[in-house]
Write an enzyme that holds these catalytic residues in place. Structure first.
Site, PDB file in Angstrom:
ATOM      1  N   GLU A   1      25.817  30.661  55.441  1.00 47.52           N
ATOM      2  CA  GLU A   1      26.088  31.888  54.670  1.00 47.52           C
ATOM      3  C   GLU A   1      25.244  33.027  55.248  1.00 47.52           C
ATOM      4  O   GLU A   1      24.049  32.867  55.460  1.00 47.52           O
ATOM      5  CB  GLU A   1      25.764  31.642  53.185  1.00 47.52           C
TER       6      GLU A   1
ATOM      7  N   GLY B   1      38.090  35.840  35.995  1.00 51.43           N
ATOM      8  CA  GLY B   1      38.728  34.879  35.097  1.00 51.43           C
ATOM      9  C   GLY B   1      39.444  33.843  35.934  1.00 51.43           C
ATOM     10  O   GLY B   1      40.016  34.181  36.975  1.00 51.43           O
TER      11      GLY B   1
ATOM     12  N   ARG C   1      30.754  36.418  37.721  1.00 50.73           N
ATOM     13  CA  ARG C   1      30.923  35.756  39.021  1.00 50.73           C
ATOM     14  C   ARG C   1      29.631  35.055  39.436  1.00 50.73           C
ATOM     15  O   ARG C   1      29.641  33.911  39.889  1.00 50.73           O
ATOM     16  CB  ARG C   1      31.262  36.795  40.094  1.00 50.73           C
TER      17      ARG C   1
ATOM     18  N   ARG D   1      34.767  49.096  38.350  1.00 51.04           N
ATOM     19  CA  ARG D   1      34.437  47.914  37.537  1.00 51.04           C
ATOM     20  C   ARG D   1      33.127  48.171  36.825  1.00 51.04           C
ATOM     21  O   ARG D   1      32.221  48.767  37.383  1.00 51.04           O
ATOM     22  CB  ARG D   1      34.183  46.697  38.447  1.00 51.04           C
TER      23      ARG D   1
ATOM     24  N   ASP E   1      40.128  33.800  50.650  1.00 47.75           N
ATOM     25  CA  ASP E   1      40.455  35.168  51.070  1.00 47.75           C
ATOM     26  C   ASP E   1      40.493  35.308  52.588  1.00 47.75           C
ATOM     27  O   ASP E   1      41.192  36.177  53.108  1.00 47.75           O
ATOM     28  CB  ASP E   1      39.411  36.153  50.502  1.00 47.75           C
TER      29      ASP E   1
HETATM   30  C1  LIG Z   1      38.560  43.625  41.665  1.00 47.14           C
HETATM   31  C2  LIG Z   1      38.888  42.177  41.876  1.00 47.14           C
HETATM   32  C3  LIG Z   1      39.064  41.348  40.774  1.00 47.14           C
HETATM   33  C4  LIG Z   1      39.430  40.012  40.961  1.00 47.14           C
HETATM   34  N1  LIG Z   1      39.601  39.219  39.866  1.00 47.14           N
HETATM   35  C5  LIG Z   1      39.956  37.926  40.042  1.00 47.14           C
HETATM   36  C6  LIG Z   1      40.144  37.068  38.918  1.00 47.14           C
HETATM   37  O1  LIG Z   1      39.975  37.475  37.767  1.00 47.14           O
HETATM   38  N2  LIG Z   1      40.484  35.767  39.146  1.00 47.14           N
HETATM   39  C7  LIG Z   1      40.638  35.276  40.417  1.00 47.14           C
HETATM   40  O2  LIG Z   1      40.938  34.078  40.572  1.00 47.14           O
HETATM   41  N3  LIG Z   1      40.475  36.076  41.493  1.00 47.14           N
HETATM   42  C8  LIG Z   1      40.123  37.358  41.347  1.00 47.14           C
HETATM   43  N4  LIG Z   1      39.921  38.144  42.430  1.00 47.14           N
HETATM   44  C9  LIG Z   1      40.012  37.545  43.777  1.00 47.14           C
HETATM   45  C10 LIG Z   1      38.727  36.754  44.062  1.00 47.14           C
HETATM   46  O3  LIG Z   1      37.606  37.579  43.817  1.00 47.14           O
HETATM   47  C11 LIG Z   1      38.705  36.293  45.517  1.00 47.14           C
HETATM   48  O4  LIG Z   1      39.939  35.659  45.820  1.00 47.14           O
HETATM   49  C12 LIG Z   1      37.559  35.314  45.748  1.00 47.14           C
HETATM   50  O5  LIG Z   1      36.319  35.887  45.404  1.00 47.14           O
HETATM   51  C13 LIG Z   1      37.544  34.904  47.215  1.00 47.14           C
HETATM   52  O6  LIG Z   1      36.515  33.983  47.406  1.00 47.14           O
HETATM   53  P1  LIG Z   1      36.156  33.499  48.888  1.00 47.14           P
HETATM   54  O7  LIG Z   1      35.064  32.505  48.733  1.00 47.14           O
HETATM   55  O8  LIG Z   1      37.395  33.081  49.599  1.00 47.14           O
HETATM   56  O9  LIG Z   1      35.635  34.804  49.618  1.00 47.14           O
HETATM   57  P2  LIG Z   1      34.331  35.687  49.294  1.00 47.14           P
HETATM   58  O10 LIG Z   1      34.047  35.704  47.851  1.00 47.14           O
HETATM   59  O11 LIG Z   1      34.527  36.993  49.972  1.00 47.14           O
HETATM   60  O12 LIG Z   1      33.140  34.899  49.982  1.00 47.14           O
HETATM   61  C14 LIG Z   1      32.951  34.945  51.377  1.00 47.14           C
HETATM   62  C15 LIG Z   1      31.529  34.522  51.688  1.00 47.14           C
HETATM   63  O13 LIG Z   1      31.393  34.435  53.116  1.00 47.14           O
HETATM   64  C16 LIG Z   1      30.200  35.114  53.527  1.00 47.14           C
HETATM   65  N5  LIG Z   1      30.451  35.584  54.906  1.00 47.14           N
HETATM   66  C17 LIG Z   1      31.285  36.569  55.310  1.00 47.14           C
HETATM   67  N6  LIG Z   1      31.261  36.682  56.648  1.00 47.14           N
HETATM   68  C18 LIG Z   1      30.384  35.754  57.114  1.00 47.14           C
HETATM   69  C19 LIG Z   1      29.958  35.374  58.423  1.00 47.14           C
HETATM   70  N7  LIG Z   1      30.433  35.983  59.530  1.00 47.14           N
HETATM   71  N8  LIG Z   1      29.046  34.366  58.537  1.00 47.14           N
HETATM   72  C20 LIG Z   1      28.561  33.713  57.413  1.00 47.14           C
HETATM   73  N9  LIG Z   1      28.950  34.043  56.150  1.00 47.14           N
HETATM   74  C21 LIG Z   1      29.863  35.042  56.003  1.00 47.14           C
HETATM   75  C22 LIG Z   1      30.055  36.250  52.508  1.00 47.14           C
HETATM   76  O14 LIG Z   1      28.719  36.724  52.465  1.00 47.14           O
HETATM   77  C23 LIG Z   1      30.494  35.557  51.213  1.00 47.14           C
HETATM   78  O15 LIG Z   1      29.428  34.883  50.592  1.00 47.14           O
HETATM   79  C24 LIG Z   1      39.608  39.491  42.276  1.00 47.14           C
HETATM   80  C25 LIG Z   1      39.402  40.321  43.388  1.00 47.14           C
HETATM   81  C26 LIG Z   1      39.056  41.651  43.197  1.00 47.14           C
HETATM   82  C27 LIG Z   1      38.884  42.534  44.412  1.00 47.14           C
END
Ligand SMILES: Cc1cc2nc3c(=O)[nH]c(=O)nc-3n(C[C@H](O)[C@H](O)[C@H](O)COP(=O)(O)OP(=O)(O)OC[C@H]3O[C@@H](n4cnc5c(N)ncnc54)[C@H](O)[C@@H]3O)c2cc1C
Length: 451
Positions: free
Chosen positions: A41, A54, A113, A205, A326
């Site tokens: 990370e 949620g 979160r 937000r 994502d």
């Molecule tokens: C306004 C908003 C509201 C939302 N509400 C909801 C909801 O209510 N319910 C829901 O299910 N979804 C919701 N979502 C979507 C949800 O937030 C995302 O789908 C989710 O957080 C994605 O998680 P992730 O772990 O895939 O990515 P991320 O949360 O982006 O985590 C990525 C991680 O990788 C790390 N990282 C990045 N690049 C590197 C690198 N090169 N080397 C090492 N580490 C790295 C980052 O620091 C981070 O810790 C919402 C999104 C938004 C924008």
């Protein structure tokens, strides 16, 4: 190489890049299945923004299948809704209920979160999570093809049999995967799918103290999940932090086709002001304006909403490298489905990699391990691509519904109810067990074809 090193290399080892919802769930899925992993990370600690999230019913079911401890931890800190319904109100004019959708008993609960991530991260041994490791490049290791070397910005490296990029919307792993995994970091052309696109919408937000929220919009509205629809904007509210805070998200459409601000620190944020939100909702109903009044007077960040609808990644894997959450299929927030999609990805990846682990055992299985890893990631792509891309597209359409792009939708609660029910039904009611079974069968088929 010592025999200990040989043993360590023989065992399947997975590198997870990113400790967000997807990376942490994948780690806990692998942990429950005795598959060795390390999370890398870039932040110095588990980091999440101060906002709510949620989790939809499918996400909750996926948590239980990833690892029962994930679901237990979620339930320990999730905030109950006052009613088991998701309710939509005409926030613009009448302030009346348009439609309500049953979310299941104690379903679609929210929370902070940071609280969810911290609870889950506590379940992972400290040694399995390396912080301040910002991935920059991935190469195949000299003399050991199909084993990967991860290069971090601090000059250190690490090796693994597979690299799973859970590194979010601006994923470095996606860039490397869509360009050329073995090229050095700076010298490749990136296709459009390496970058997310601006959806022409941004949001504000905040977390408002519940006492103030109840005084402003009343307990009925403040203590359960509501959305307020209207022209070119919407508001969503739900209680978090043991009913002490109201999570508020205000989504506002932007005529500008491009995000007009610099991207800062890997986030799509820009300094904003409360007046912008007040102006956007100035002609709305009392309740909607009351919600906006709960935003803080001091500077607020505004968040560009980006997704991958316009330039989807053509595939989520290449050889022994793949992207999940994502990083693979970033979507807007409008169906509250992005986090759940990442947890579903984690579930199927954990099951498939356990399948590889069981088949190669402790002795590495020679070239079979690399072939199986590739097959597992290929199968992951096959079972996840269509569903996750569908959510990305459907999310954009849901936003149009909330913003009354179709005048008929504004006039007809039935039409709205039918459309939104169908969209949530597709996301929520998904056969997760069938997905995993199907994926493992495909892994077996691939094995048989190779024999
Ligand atoms: C306004 C908003 C509201 C939302 N509400 C909801 C909801 O209510 N319910 C829901 O299910 N979804 C919701 N979502 C979507 C949800 O937030 C995302 O789908 C989710 O957080 C994605 O998680 P992730 O772990 O895939 O990515 P991320 O949360 O982006 O985590 C990525 C991680 O990788 C790390 N990282 C990045 N690049 C590197 C690198 N090169 N080397 C090492 N580490 C790295 C980052 O620091 C981070 O810790 C919402 C999104 C938004 C924008």
């Amino acid at each position: 190489m010592s025999s200990q090193e040989t043993d360590a290399r023989a065992q399947l080892h997975i590198a997870i890049v990113g400790a967000g919802i997807t990376g942490i769930n994948l780690a806990l899925g692998l942990q429950a299945r005795n598959v060795s992993f390390t999370i890398y990370e870039r932040s110095p600690a588990i980091r999440e923004i101060g906002a709510g999230i949620g989790f939809s019913p499918n996400a909750e079911r996926a948590m239980g299948l990833v690892n029962p401890e994930v679901l237990t931890a979620f339930r320990r800190v999730a905030n109950p809704n006052g009613e088991d319904f998701f309710q939509w109100v005409d926030g613009y004019e009448t302030n009346e209920l348009i439609f309500k959708l049953y979310v299941g008993r104690n379903g679609f609960q929210g929370g902070l979160r940071s609280t969810f991530l911290e609870e889950w991260a506590k379940l992972i041994p400290a040694a399995a999570c390396q912080f301040s490791k910002h991935l920059d490049a991935i190469t195949e290791e000299d003399g050991s093809p199909h084993r990967f070397r991860l290069h971090f910005k601090d000059g250190t490296t690490a090796t693994a049999d597979a690299v799973i990029g859970c590194d979010g919307i601006r994923s470095r792993v996606r860039q490397l995967l869509l360009a050329d995994v073995s090229s050095s970091a700076d010298h490749f052309q990136l296709p459009a799918a390496a970058h997310p696109s601006y959806t022409r919408g941004f949001c504000f937000r905040t977390l408002a103290p519940m006492e103030r929220a109840i005084a402003t919009i009343g307990a009925t509205k403040a203590l359960t999940r509501f959305m307020y629809n209207g022209h070119d904007a919407h508001l969503i509210t739900y209680p978090v932090a043991n009913n002490t805070l109201l999570n508020i998200l205000a989504v506002i459409e932007d005529a500008n086709p491009v995000w007009p601000y610099q991207h800062s620190q890997g986030r799509h944020t820009a300094p904003g002001r409360k007046e912008e939100a007040v102006d956007a909702f100035a002609k709305w109903s009392d309740t909607a304006r009351g919600i906006v009044s709960l935003f803080p007077e001091e500077r607020m960040d505004k968040w560009g909403i980006f997704d991958m609808a316009e330039h989807p990644a053509p595939q989520y894997h290449r050889g022994g490298v793949c992207v999940a959450g994502d990083a693979a299929h970033a979507t807007g927030p409008h169906l509250g489905a992005g986090g759940g999609m990442g947890i579903e990805d984690a579930l199927v990846l954990a099951a498939l990699l356990e399948g590889v682990h069981k088949r190669v055992g402790q002795n590495g299985g020679g070239g079979r391990k690399a072939a199986l890893v590739e097959r597992a990631l290929e199968v992951y792509n096959e079972v996840r691509y269509e569903r996750t891309q569908d959510v990305v597209q459907s999310t954009r359409k849901a936003c149009d519904l909330f913003h009354w792009k179709d005048p008929e939708v504004r006039r007809s609660p039935e039409k709205f109810g039918k459309d939104i029910t169908a969209r949530f039904d597709k996301v929520w009611n998904y056969d997760l067990e069938g997905m995993v079974e199907g994926a493992l069968a495909k892994l077996d088929e691939g094995e048989k074809m190779r024999l």
